[in-house]
Motif scaffolding. Structure first.
Motif, mmCIF file in Angstrom:
data_model
loop_
_atom_site.group_PDB
_atom_site.id
_atom_site.type_symbol
_atom_site.label_atom_id
_atom_site.label_comp_id
_atom_site.label_asym_id
_atom_site.label_seq_id
_atom_site.Cartn_x
_atom_site.Cartn_y
_atom_site.Cartn_z
ATOM 1 N N PRO A 1 -0.752 6.126 -5.335
ATOM 2 C CA PRO A 1 -1.658 6.862 -4.451
ATOM 3 C C PRO A 1 -2.937 7.265 -5.179
ATOM 4 N N VAL A 2 -4.043 7.270 -4.448
ATOM 5 C CA VAL A 2 -5.307 7.723 -5.015
ATOM 6 C C VAL A 2 -5.646 9.075 -4.407
ATOM 7 N N ARG B 1 -15.193 -9.052 -0.385
ATOM 8 C CA ARG B 1 -14.809 -9.699 -1.629
ATOM 9 C C ARG B 1 -13.841 -8.840 -2.440
ATOM 10 N N ARG B 2 -13.995 -7.523 -2.370
ATOM 11 C CA ARG B 2 -13.044 -6.644 -3.065
ATOM 12 C C ARG B 2 -11.646 -6.740 -2.474
ATOM 13 N N LEU B 3 -11.575 -7.162 -1.214
ATOM 14 C CA LEU B 3 -10.275 -7.339 -0.582
ATOM 15 C C LEU B 3 -9.691 -8.719 -0.862
ATOM 16 N N GLY B 4 -10.350 -9.467 -1.736
ATOM 17 C CA GLY B 4 -9.818 -10.763 -2.156
ATOM 18 C C GLY B 4 -10.257 -11.931 -1.322
ATOM 19 N N MET B 5 -11.303 -11.758 -0.500
ATOM 20 C CA MET B 5 -11.767 -12.846 0.360
ATOM 21 C C MET B 5 -13.073 -13.415 -0.202
ATOM 22 N N ASP B 6 -13.040 -14.634 -0.642
ATOM 23 C CA ASP B 6 -14.218 -15.252 -1.246
ATOM 24 C C ASP B 6 -15.199 -15.738 -0.180
ATOM 25 N N GLU B 7 -16.460 -15.531 -0.456
ATOM 26 C CA GLU B 7 -17.571 -16.061 0.328
ATOM 27 C C GLU B 7 -17.389 -15.889 1.846
ATOM 28 N N LEU C 1 -3.796 6.874 15.457
ATOM 29 C CA LEU C 1 -3.210 7.048 14.129
ATOM 30 C C LEU C 1 -3.221 5.731 13.363
ATOM 31 N N SER C 2 -2.986 4.606 14.060
ATOM 32 C CA SER C 2 -3.000 3.310 13.374
ATOM 33 C C SER C 2 -4.373 3.014 12.796
ATOM 34 N N ALA C 3 -5.436 3.424 13.515
ATOM 35 C CA ALA C 3 -6.793 3.215 12.997
ATOM 36 C C ALA C 3 -7.036 4.081 11.769
ATOM 37 N N ARG C 4 -6.538 5.304 11.776
ATOM 38 C CA ARG C 4 -6.710 6.195 10.625
ATOM 39 C C ARG C 4 -5.965 5.645 9.404
ATOM 40 N N ILE C 5 -4.770 5.108 9.632
ATOM 41 C CA ILE C 5 -3.998 4.536 8.524
ATOM 42 C C ILE C 5 -4.696 3.296 7.979
ATOM 43 N N ALA C 6 -5.190 2.437 8.873
ATOM 44 C CA ALA C 6 -5.901 1.244 8.423
ATOM 45 C C ALA C 6 -7.141 1.618 7.630
ATOM 46 N N SER C 7 -7.851 2.665 8.068
ATOM 47 C CA SER C 7 -9.049 3.112 7.355
ATOM 48 C C SER C 7 -8.689 3.598 5.951
ATOM 49 N N ALA C 8 -7.616 4.388 5.855
ATOM 50 C CA ALA C 8 -7.197 4.901 4.550
ATOM 51 C C ALA C 8 -6.775 3.761 3.625
ATOM 52 N N ALA C 9 -6.071 2.766 4.179
ATOM 53 C CA ALA C 9 -5.625 1.635 3.362
ATOM 54 C C ALA C 9 -6.807 0.831 2.835
ATOM 55 N N LEU C 10 -7.781 0.558 3.693
ATOM 56 C CA LEU C 10 -8.946 -0.211 3.259
ATOM 57 C C LEU C 10 -9.767 0.566 2.237
ATOM 58 N N ALA C 11 -9.919 1.869 2.467
ATOM 59 C CA ALA C 11 -10.654 2.687 1.497
ATOM 60 C C ALA C 11 -9.969 2.674 0.137
ATOM 61 N N LYS C 12 -8.644 2.739 0.155
ATOM 62 C CA LYS C 12 -7.909 2.715 -1.110
ATOM 63 C C LYS C 12 -8.112 1.385 -1.827
ATOM 64 N N MET C 13 -8.063 0.277 -1.078
ATOM 65 C CA MET C 13 -8.264 -1.031 -1.692
ATOM 66 C C MET C 13 -9.656 -1.136 -2.308
ATOM 67 N N VAL C 14 -10.666 -0.619 -1.609
ATOM 68 C CA VAL C 14 -12.031 -0.651 -2.142
ATOM 69 C C VAL C 14 -12.137 0.238 -3.374
ATOM 70 N N ALA C 15 -11.525 1.422 -3.310
ATOM 71 C CA ALA C 15 -11.597 2.353 -4.438
ATOM 72 C C ALA C 15 -10.891 1.794 -5.670
ATOM 73 N N ALA D 1 -10.375 -1.382 -6.327
ATOM 74 C CA ALA D 1 -11.109 -2.549 -6.810
ATOM 75 C C ALA D 1 -12.278 -2.149 -7.695
ATOM 76 N N ARG D 2 -12.856 -0.982 -7.384
ATOM 77 C CA ARG D 2 -13.907 -0.464 -8.230
ATOM 78 C C ARG D 2 -13.613 1.012 -8.456
ATOM 79 N N PRO D 3 -12.709 1.353 -9.397
ATOM 80 C CA PRO D 3 -12.268 2.734 -9.578
ATOM 81 C C PRO D 3 -13.427 3.696 -9.745
ATOM 82 N N ALA D 4 -13.294 4.811 -9.035
ATOM 83 C CA ALA D 4 -14.335 5.845 -9.145
ATOM 84 C C ALA D 4 -13.979 6.799 -10.269
ATOM 85 N N LYS D 5 -14.192 6.338 -11.477
ATOM 86 C CA LYS D 5 -13.909 7.180 -12.648
ATOM 87 C C LYS D 5 -14.974 8.257 -12.744
ATOM 88 N N GLY D 6 -14.886 9.083 -13.748
ATOM 89 C CA GLY D 6 -15.794 10.220 -13.858
ATOM 90 C C GLY D 6 -17.257 9.843 -13.714
#
Length: 465
Positions: A174-175, A322-328, A441-455, A457-462
Motif C-alpha cells: 500500500p502507498v 506508458r507507466r501502466l506498461g503500454m508502449d506507444e 464505488l467501482s470508479a473510486r477503486i479504479a481511480s485509486a488503483a491507477l493512481a497507485k500504479m502511476v505513483a 512507477a515514478r515514486p514520489a520520494k522526498g
C-alpha cells in the motif's frame, strides 16, 4: 417460433402429456442470473476459484436450471394462467457452462380443485439427468391465446478491462495517500474500501469532528487510521500538499471539498508540487462497447487550452499510459471533421500536434488529427472515409478540443455508454485522484488503483530533498 402462447386447460390435460424447452447455459445467462438473484458465488463466475472445486470448472447456478422448469410450466404446459404451488427438486449433476439443457415436464395426475402434479426433469446434451423433481400447479380453467412477448434484448456491461490494473496494484505494498477533507459518507467509504483492498494507507486530512461524523454516517471504523486535524477545507488542501512535498504521501485524493480548492493549493507558485508541465485531467474509461481501455483528456481542468497546453495535456496522458506498461499509445486529436479547416481552430491545433509529434515535441506515442470521433474509434468509419492513419479506428487516447467537449463526451460515455471512469490529475509531482460525488464505488477503486500504479512507477520520494 409461434407468435402466440397457448395453454392447456385442466379438462384438456391428460396423464403422460409432456412439453419441453431447450437452452444453452451460456456465460451471459450465468452473469445475468447472478445480477438478478444477487448470488455471486465464485463457483459460478470465477474460473480460477472454480478450478479448485469438485467440478474443476465454472458451473451454472442450480436455480438457473430450475428456472427452465418454471419457463415450461408458465409458457407451454399447462401454460398461461397456471399458478405454481410447489416444487421438489434434486440436483443430480452440475451444469457445465456451454452445455445444452433440455427441461421437460410431464403430467402425472390430476386432483380436485384443478390441481395437477407433473414430473420435472432436466437433461444435458449427453442425455444425463442433471435435475429431477415434482411440481404442483393449479391449471387454468379456460383457453388462453396471448401474443408472445419478445425476449428482452439485453447487453451486459462488463467492466473487466481495469481488473488487471487493480489486481496488479493490490499486489504491491500500500502507498500512503492523503484523503483531502473526507467529510462525506461517500468520500470516507471510498477511502476505507481502498484501504481494505490494500491499495492505499490513508491519512485523513480535515476537521476531525467532521471526519468522524462522516465515518459514523458511513458506518465505517477509523481504528488504526491516521488523522491530520485542520480547521477547514482550505487548510486541508494546504496540509495535504505539505505532506506530499515532504514525501509523507505519494497520492492526493479529493474528498468533499471543491476541486478548485485542492488544485489551487497544488498549483500555487510556492507549493512545491508544480512541474514544468501544465496540470491536466484524464478520464481513464472502461467502455463496454469499445475493445480496449480509453482515455479522454482534458475534461475537467483546462477550459480553453492553447496549443502549448494541449501538448502538455497530450504528453501527460501518454506518460501515464506508458507507466501502466503500454508502449506507444495511439492519440486521436479530435475535431468535428477529419480535414483541416482554417475556420475551425480545433483542426489547426490537431494538425499542429500531429506535426509536433513527428518532430519529437511529443514523445512515446503515435499522434494523428484532426479526426472526428467516429473515425477515431471505428475502423469501419475510417475505412469508409478513406482515412489512412496509424491511429484512426484504434485510438487509446482521445485529446479533445476543450473542456466543454471533453466533459460532454466523457459523461455521455458514462451515462449512455455504461462506462466506468477513473479520474486522475497529472502533471504535478504526485498523481491526484479527482472524484465526483456521483462516482460509483467501482470508479473510486479504479481511480485509486491507477493512481497507485502511476505513483509506484515514478515514486514520489522526498520532494523537498
Amino acid at each position: 417460433m409461434d407468435e402466440f402462447l397457448r395453454n392447456r386447460t385442466f379438462d384438456e390435460l391428460q396423464p403422460g402429456e409432456s412439453a419441453a424447452t431447450v437452452r444453452i447455459a451460456g456465460r451471459d445467462d450465468m452473469e445475468l442470473f447472478a445480477a438478478v438473484s444477487g448470488d455471486v458465488n465464485p463457483a459460478y463466475l470465477d474460473a480460477a476459484f472454480a478450478a479448485t472445486g469438485l467440478s474443476g470448472h465454472v458451473v451454472a447456478h442450480g436455480m438457473w436450471t430450475a428456472a427452465l422448469v418454471s419457463a415450461v410450466l408458465g409458457s407451454k404446459l399447462p401454460g398461461p394462467g397456471t399458478i405454481y404451488l410447489g416444487q421438489e427438486f434434486k440436483f443430480l449433476k452440475p451444469v457445465t457452462q456451454g452445455d445444452t439443457i433440455t427441461a421437460t415436464v410431464t403430467v402425472i395426475d390430476k386432483q380436485a380443485d384443478r390441481r395437477v402434479t407433473l414430473s420435472t426433469v432436466c437433461t444435458n446434451k449427453s442425455g444425463e439427468e442433471v435435475l429431477r423433481g415434482t411440481a404442483t400447479v393449479i391449471a387454468p380453467d379456460r383457453r388462453i391465446e396471448w401474443p408472445r412477448t419478445p425476449q428482452p434484448d439485453i447487453s451486459l456491461r462488463r467492466h473487466d478491462r481495469y481488473q488487471a490494473f487493480v489486481k496488479q496494484a493490490r499486489a504491491l505494498p500500500p502507498v500512503r495517500a492523503a484523503i483531502v477533507h473526507p467529510c462525506s459518507a461517500a468520500a470516507i467509504s471510498g477511502a476505507m474500501e481502498a484501504r481494505e483492498m490494500g491499495l492505499i494507507e490513508p491519512i485523513l486530512v480535515g476537521p476531525e469532528h467532521k471526519i468522524r461524523a462522516a465515518a459514523e454516517a458511513a458506518k465505517v471504523s477509523l481504528e488504526g487510521v491516521a488523522i491530520e486535524p485542520v480547521e477547514h477545507s482550505h487548510a486541508a488542501a494546504a496540509r495535504a500538499v505539505e505532506l506530499a512535498v515532504a514525501g509523507k504521501v505519494a497520492i492526493l485524493v479529493k474528498g468533499s471539498l471543491h476541486t478548485d480548492e485542492l488544485l489551487g493549493a497544488v498549483v500555487a507558485p510556492d507549493s512545491g508540487l508544480r512541474t514544468e508541465r501544465r496540470v491536466s485531467h484524464v478520464f481513464a474509461m472502461d467502455v463496454p462497447a469499445y475493445h480496449k481501455p480509453l482515455i479522454v483528456t482534458d475534461a475537467a481542468i483546462n477550459i480553453q487550452p492553447t496549443l502549448e497546453h494541449k501538448r502538455d495535456i497530450c504528453q501527460n496522458a501518454v506518460d501515464m499510459f506508458r507507466r501502466l506498461g503500454m508502449d506507444e499509445p495511439r492519440v486521436a486529436v479530435l475535431a468535428a471533421v477529419e480535414t483541416v479547416n482554417p475556420k475551425m481552430p480545433a483542426t489547426l491545433d490537431a494538425a499542429a500536434l500531429t506535426v509536433m509529434a513527428a518532430r519529437g515535441q511529443i514523445t512515446g506515442a503515435k499522434v494523428d488529427g484532426p479526426l472526428a470521433f467516429d473515425n477515431a474509434i471505428s475502423p469501419d468509419a475510417a475505412r469508409t472515409k478513406g482515412i489512412v492513419s496509424p491511429v484512426a479506428g484504434q485510438a487509446d487516447i482521445l485529446l479533445v478540443p476543450d473542456l466543454e467537449a471533453g466533459n460532454m463526451l466523457a459523461k455521455q460515455l458514462i451515462y449512455f455508454g455504461g462506462a466506468t471512469a477513473a479520474g486522475l490529475v497529472l502533471g504535478a509531482r504526485v498523481p491526484i485522484v479527482l472524484t465526483s460525488r456521483s462516482d460509483s464505488l467501482s470508479a473510486r477503486i479504479a481511480s485509486a488503483a491507477l493512481a497507485k500504479m502511476v505513483a509506484v512507477a515514478r515514486p514520489a520520494k522526498g520532494l523537498a530533498d
